[in-house]
Structures are given as structure tokens and as C-alpha cells.
Design a protein around this motif. Structure first.
Motif, PDB file in Angstrom:
ATOM      1  N   TYR A  73      -7.547  55.502  25.905  1.00  0.00           N
ATOM      2  CA  TYR A  73      -8.502  56.322  26.823  1.00  0.00           C
ATOM      3  C   TYR A  73      -8.120  57.826  26.311  1.00  0.00           C
ATOM      4  CZ  TYR A  73      -9.555  52.421  30.009  1.00  0.00           C
ATOM      5  OH  TYR A  73      -9.806  51.275  30.448  1.00  0.00           O
ATOM      6  N   LEU A 108      -7.103  49.979  25.608  1.00  0.00           N
ATOM      7  CA  LEU A 108      -8.087  48.739  25.602  1.00  0.00           C
ATOM      8  C   LEU A 108      -8.051  47.897  24.404  1.00  0.00           C
ATOM      9  CD1 LEU A 108     -11.348  50.474  26.724  1.00  0.00           C
ATOM     10  CD2 LEU A 108      -9.900  48.683  27.994  1.00  0.00           C
ATOM     11  N   SER A 133      -6.206  36.725  35.011  1.00  0.00           N
ATOM     12  CA  SER A 133      -5.961  38.100  34.838  1.00  0.00           C
ATOM     13  C   SER A 133      -6.174  38.540  33.431  1.00  0.00           C
ATOM     14  CB  SER A 133      -4.597  38.513  34.776  1.00  0.00           C
ATOM     15  OG  SER A 133      -3.651  37.980  34.094  1.00  0.00           O
ATOM     16  N   ASP A 182     -10.095  38.338  33.099  1.00  0.00           N
ATOM     17  CA  ASP A 182     -10.805  39.706  33.891  1.00  0.00           C
ATOM     18  C   ASP A 182     -10.552  41.042  32.832  1.00  0.00           C
ATOM     19  OD1 ASP A 182     -11.446  38.262  36.257  1.00  0.00           O
ATOM     20  OD2 ASP A 182      -9.665  38.747  37.197  1.00  0.00           O
ATOM     21  N   ARG A 183      -9.405  40.995  32.276  1.00  0.00           N
ATOM     22  CA  ARG A 183      -9.022  42.116  31.514  1.00  0.00           C
ATOM     23  C   ARG A 183     -10.102  42.163  30.142  1.00  0.00           C
ATOM     24  NH1 ARG A 183      -4.274  44.877  30.688  1.00  0.00           N
ATOM     25  NH2 ARG A 183      -4.752  46.617  29.501  1.00  0.00           N
ATOM     26  N   TYR A 184     -10.322  41.052  29.632  1.00  0.00           N
ATOM     27  CA  TYR A 184     -11.325  40.851  28.655  1.00  0.00           C
ATOM     28  C   TYR A 184     -12.697  41.366  28.919  1.00  0.00           C
ATOM     29  CZ  TYR A 184      -8.854  39.165  24.541  1.00  0.00           C
ATOM     30  OH  TYR A 184      -7.905  38.799  23.442  1.00  0.00           O
ATOM     31  N   GLU A 203     -13.216  43.343  31.207  1.00  0.00           N
ATOM     32  CA  GLU A 203     -13.151  44.871  31.652  1.00  0.00           C
ATOM     33  C   GLU A 203     -13.295  45.648  30.153  1.00  0.00           C
ATOM     34  OE1 GLU A 203      -9.545  48.221  32.498  1.00  0.00           O
ATOM     35  OE2 GLU A 203      -9.144  46.104  33.076  1.00  0.00           O
ATOM     36  N   TYR A 224     -14.828  44.633  27.685  1.00  0.00           N
ATOM     37  CA  TYR A 224     -16.301  44.502  27.397  1.00  0.00           C
ATOM     38  C   TYR A 224     -17.289  45.521  28.001  1.00  0.00           C
ATOM     39  CZ  TYR A 224     -21.159  42.869  26.990  1.00  0.00           C
ATOM     40  OH  TYR A 224     -22.570  43.122  26.459  1.00  0.00           O
ATOM     41  N   GLU A 225     -16.804  45.751  29.071  1.00  0.00           N
ATOM     42  CA  GLU A 225     -17.896  46.583  29.952  1.00  0.00           C
ATOM     43  C   GLU A 225     -17.546  48.160  29.601  1.00  0.00           C
ATOM     44  OE1 GLU A 225     -18.774  43.973  33.812  1.00  0.00           O
ATOM     45  OE2 GLU A 225     -17.178  45.578  33.988  1.00  0.00           O
ATOM     46  N   LYS A 226     -16.169  48.474  29.216  1.00  0.00           N
ATOM     47  CA  LYS A 226     -15.905  49.855  29.016  1.00  0.00           C
ATOM     48  C   LYS A 226     -16.354  49.990  27.409  1.00  0.00           C
ATOM     49  CE  LYS A 226     -13.778  53.705  29.187  1.00  0.00           C
ATOM     50  NZ  LYS A 226     -14.600  54.722  30.158  1.00  0.00           N
ATOM     51  N   THR A 283     -23.006  46.251  32.120  1.00  0.00           N
ATOM     52  CA  THR A 283     -22.182  44.986  32.978  1.00  0.00           C
ATOM     53  C   THR A 283     -22.206  43.821  32.162  1.00  0.00           C
ATOM     54  OG1 THR A 283     -22.925  46.000  34.942  1.00  0.00           O
ATOM     55  CG2 THR A 283     -22.331  43.914  35.240  1.00  0.00           C
TER      56      THR A 283
END
Length: 314
Positions: A225, A242, A274, A277-279, A281, A283-285, A290
């Protein structure tokens, strides 16, 4: 939990061969490849025992986006994406090296540096660096492309000496690698990210160098980041990342680094969720959209049908 795709065993009309990689199942035809991105996950060159739901979709769709965005730099292998987990493309003869490029001292490079090494793949590194420092200039640190087992670091000089890649072609691979990394860096900056390091794979198609496999995904790349980078570095604190590094760090904390005699830790449903969910996240970042969770209730037959429709259309 949603279902993850652990493996496929399809038999298509005209299929000549099947290859199972660490995370992909590749079906060969006379003039094309069908690459299925499974939900398998690997770390330290070892495939972990449980699939991660949506991981394959995440990687396949990120790769498709970045391959399209870099086609003006180097042609790529993609011809169609008939399913969220599938890419169909040109059948290339792959070079037996992966072009790893690093802008920062992170991951494998940082571990080697901490162990006292100051030459990585034939590239000299200055003294006085700390983990996650920006390098004076991006460096290319190739690895051999192993069909089994671990990929190994190798220098430019050894690649040429062993004749793994002809010199004129290797020079072109280096130029493409630098240009792709620059484009990836610019695209990451637009999302408030730093592209730390990544890898590219290339092949030959009718005598032309073609970019193959995935690019700029969290499995093949590392991102920081941007907004907190300088402050965390000044405080000697870990960077917000990421990448797949969080999986590696979990494995390390459980005493596993892929070495002989080490046992892969158990993966609970909570741990699997978990990671999934992280993967998503990631993708979206990275993409800025979405994530659309496609129906995975019959993922095996969904993929089979979409591949068959694609083959028939072609």
C-alpha cells in the motif's frame, strides 16, 4: 462453505495431452491450449491439501485484465476467456526460465540478503539495505522453470552459457520484462499500490515472443500500500501487503517452508475461508471493481460445458 475446484480430469474431442501444474490444469490441442485455473494453492513450491474457493476465478480474471492492458507492449497468448476459471489461447513453446523482476528488497530476495548474500542471480546488491527498501533500480533475477520440484535462481550469464535461451532472444525478454514492470507499476499507482516484484513467462509462437501464463496477480506479484509505505519503513515495521506472502508467513509460523521432513499444517474451514476472503479483497483492491462470485455449486460441470462450447465455436 462454497465449493473449491481441486482438480479436473476432462476428455475433450481433439485433445492431445493434459498437463497438471501446481495450480492449473492445461489441456492441449493441435493449435491451442485450454488453461483451467483451479482453486489449488501452492507455497514454497508445494501444493497445499485444500482448495481455496474463488481463488482460481480471482487469478484468471486479474490476469485477463492485465494481459489485455499490456498487449501493446508485447503480444500475449490469450484468445478467449470462456469461463471465469478458464483461458483459451495460443499453444506456445515456453522458454525454460521465469523472468522475475524486483523493485524492492522483499520476500525471497530479503531472506537471501538477511542470510548474508550480496549477489542475487548474478546481480550485486549494495550493503546497508533493510527489508522492503526500494532498490536503486529494478533488477531482473531469473529462475529456472522446473517441471517438478523447486524453481532455482539462475544468473543471466548462466542462462546464456548453458544455452537455455539464445542471447538475442534473452535481450528481448529483458526489454519486455522492464517495460511490463513499468506499466504494472503505473497501473498499481493508480490504485494506491506499489508493485514490489513480479514474474513474467514467455514463449515462442511462429517465431515471435509471446507473453504467456498470468501476470500481475497476487500469486505472481507482490504489492504494498503506497499511502503507508514510507511511514512503516521509517519505523522498521512490516509493510501492508497485497500478495500471497500472508499464506507463506502463516506456513512459516506453523514450522513449514517446504523443506524435507516438514509437515504441511492442517487447514481448518476457518483458515480456508479467511484465505478465500483475502484473495477476493486482493482482487477488489488491484482491479477496483466488486468481485462477482459466480455459482460454484457445480463448478466442475460448469467449466466443462463452457470449454466445450468454446472448442465448438473455434
Amino acid at each position: 462453505m462454497n465449493t473449491g475446484l481441486k482438480s479436473t480430469d476432462y476428455h475433450f474431442a481433439g485433445q492431445t495431452k493434459k498437463y497438471t501444474g501446481k495450480v492449473r490444469d492445461v489441456y492441449e490441442f493441435d493449435h491451442a491450449l485450454v488453461m483451467v485455473a483451479s482453486d489449488r494453492i501452492s507455497a514454497f513450491d508445494v501444493v497445499l491439501p485444500e482448495p481455496i474457493p474463488y481463488k482460481g476465478q480471482v487469478l484468471n480474471q486479474i490476469a485477463a485484465r492485465f494481459l489485455a492492458a499490456t498487449a501493446d507492449i508485447v503480444p500475449n497468448w490469450v484468445e478467449s476467456v470462456p469461463d471465469p476459471n478458464v483461458t483459451v489461447g495460443k499453444k506456445c513453446a515456453p522458454f525454460k526460465v521465469e523472468m522475475v523482476i524486483r523493485g524492492y528488497l522483499a520476500g525471497h530476495a530479503a531472506r537471501e540478503y538477511k542470510a548474508g548474500k550480496r549477489i542475487l542471480c548474478g546481480v550485486n546488491l549494495p550493503d546497508g539495505l533493510k527489508e522492503n527498501d526500494k532498490l536503486p533500480t529494478p533488477i531482473i533475477t531469473p529462475t529456472t522453470k522446473a517441471s517438478e520440484g523447486h524453481d532455482e535462481d539462475i544468473s543471466r550469464e548462466e542462462i546464456l552459457k548453458q544455452g537455455i535461451v539464445e542471447e538475442s532472444l534473452y535481450i528481448q525478454l529483458e526489454e519486455y520484462t522492464q517495460a511490463l514492470f513499468q506499466r504494472g507499476t503505473e497501473m498499481a499507482a493508480e490504485r494506491g499500490l506499489i508493485l514490489v516484484d513480479t514474474k513474467y513467462e514467455f514463449g515462442l509462437y511462429n517465431g515471435e515472443i509471446i507473453l504467456i501464463d498470468e501476470i500481475h496477480t497476487p500469486d505472481s506479484s507482490r504489492y504494498f500500500y503506497a499511502d503507508t509505505y514510507a511511514d512503516l519503513q521509517a519505523k522498521d515495521e512490516p509493510q501492508r501487503q497485497l500478495s500471497k506472502e500472508f499464506v507463506r508467513q502463516w506456513l512459516i509460523s506453523e514450522g513449514f517452508q517446504g523443506k524435507d521432513g516438514q509437515k504441511i499444517p492442517d487447514m481448518s474451514e476457518e483458515k480456508i475461508k479467511s484465505i478465500s476472503d483475502r484473495y477476493i479483497e486482493l482482487y477488489e483492491k488491484i482491479i477496483g471493481d466488486t468481485f462477482d462470485r459466480v455459482d460454484t455449486s457445480d463448478i466442475y460441470n460448469r467449466i466443462k460445458g463452457n470449454i466445450e462450447n468454446s472448442i465448438n465455436l473455434q
